[in-house]
Motif scaffolding. Sequence first.
Motif, PDB file in Angstrom:
ATOM      1  N   VAL A   1      47.883  38.239  29.140  1.00  0.00           N
ATOM      2  CA  VAL A   1      48.725  37.070  28.884  1.00  0.00           C
ATOM      3  C   VAL A   1      50.199  37.427  28.657  1.00  0.00           C
ATOM      4  CG1 VAL A   1      46.828  35.656  27.983  1.00  0.00           C
ATOM      5  CG2 VAL A   1      48.144  37.088  26.414  1.00  0.00           C
TER       6      VAL A   1
ATOM      7  N   TRP B   1      47.535  35.310  32.842  1.00  0.00           N
ATOM      8  CA  TRP B   1      47.149  33.963  32.417  1.00  0.00           C
ATOM      9  C   TRP B   1      48.123  33.478  31.360  1.00  0.00           C
ATOM     10  CZ3 TRP B   1      43.894  37.567  34.141  1.00  0.00           C
ATOM     11  CH2 TRP B   1      42.924  37.177  35.047  1.00  0.00           C
ATOM     12  N   ASP B   2      48.298  32.167  31.293  1.00  0.00           N
ATOM     13  CA  ASP B   2      49.092  31.535  30.245  1.00  0.00           C
ATOM     14  C   ASP B   2      48.121  30.907  29.264  1.00  0.00           C
ATOM     15  OD1 ASP B   2      51.738  32.022  31.205  1.00  0.00           O
ATOM     16  OD2 ASP B   2      51.382  30.509  32.745  1.00  0.00           O
ATOM     17  N   ILE B   3      48.419  31.024  27.989  1.00  0.00           N
ATOM     18  CA  ILE B   3      47.577  30.432  26.962  1.00  0.00           C
ATOM     19  C   ILE B   3      48.410  29.491  26.114  1.00  0.00           C
ATOM     20  CG2 ILE B   3      47.889  32.351  25.357  1.00  0.00           C
ATOM     21  CD1 ILE B   3      44.901  31.890  24.563  1.00  0.00           C
TER      22      ILE B   3
ATOM     23  N   PRO C   1      42.281  26.669  22.287  1.00  0.00           N
ATOM     24  CA  PRO C   1      43.054  27.283  23.372  1.00  0.00           C
ATOM     25  C   PRO C   1      42.795  26.628  24.735  1.00  0.00           C
ATOM     26  CG  PRO C   1      41.125  28.599  22.924  1.00  0.00           C
ATOM     27  CD  PRO C   1      41.125  27.485  21.911  1.00  0.00           C
ATOM     28  N   THR C   2      43.838  26.641  25.550  1.00  0.00           N
ATOM     29  CA  THR C   2      43.758  26.286  26.972  1.00  0.00           C
ATOM     30  C   THR C   2      44.334  27.462  27.730  1.00  0.00           C
ATOM     31  OG1 THR C   2      43.929  23.907  26.606  1.00  0.00           O
ATOM     32  CG2 THR C   2      44.620  24.724  28.768  1.00  0.00           C
ATOM     33  N   LEU C   3      43.631  27.884  28.780  1.00  0.00           N
ATOM     34  CA  LEU C   3      44.018  29.056  29.556  1.00  0.00           C
ATOM     35  C   LEU C   3      44.273  28.630  30.992  1.00  0.00           C
ATOM     36  CD1 LEU C   3      44.121  32.136  28.924  1.00  0.00           C
ATOM     37  CD2 LEU C   3      41.805  32.274  29.822  1.00  0.00           C
TER      38      LEU C   3
END
Length: 63
Positions: free
Chosen positions: A13, A21-23, A31-33
């Motif tokens: 991240v 990936w962006d979190i 969390p949303t990934l």
Amino acid sequence: MMCPCGATIEMLVFDGAKPRWDIAVDANGRPTLRPSVWRNTGCRSHFWLRSGRIVWCGDSETA
């Protein structure tokens, strides 16, 4: 993080990592990934992590 199959998977991240990936974490700490997680080994699952919940993609062998 833990894959839904129980295996440990690493999601990079930090800037400059590839793949990356962006979190984001909502006000409730969920969390949303982004983008989706698509494992090409092991259980071969393909899913999104959205607001702390697994959303299976239609092409996943485990969906």
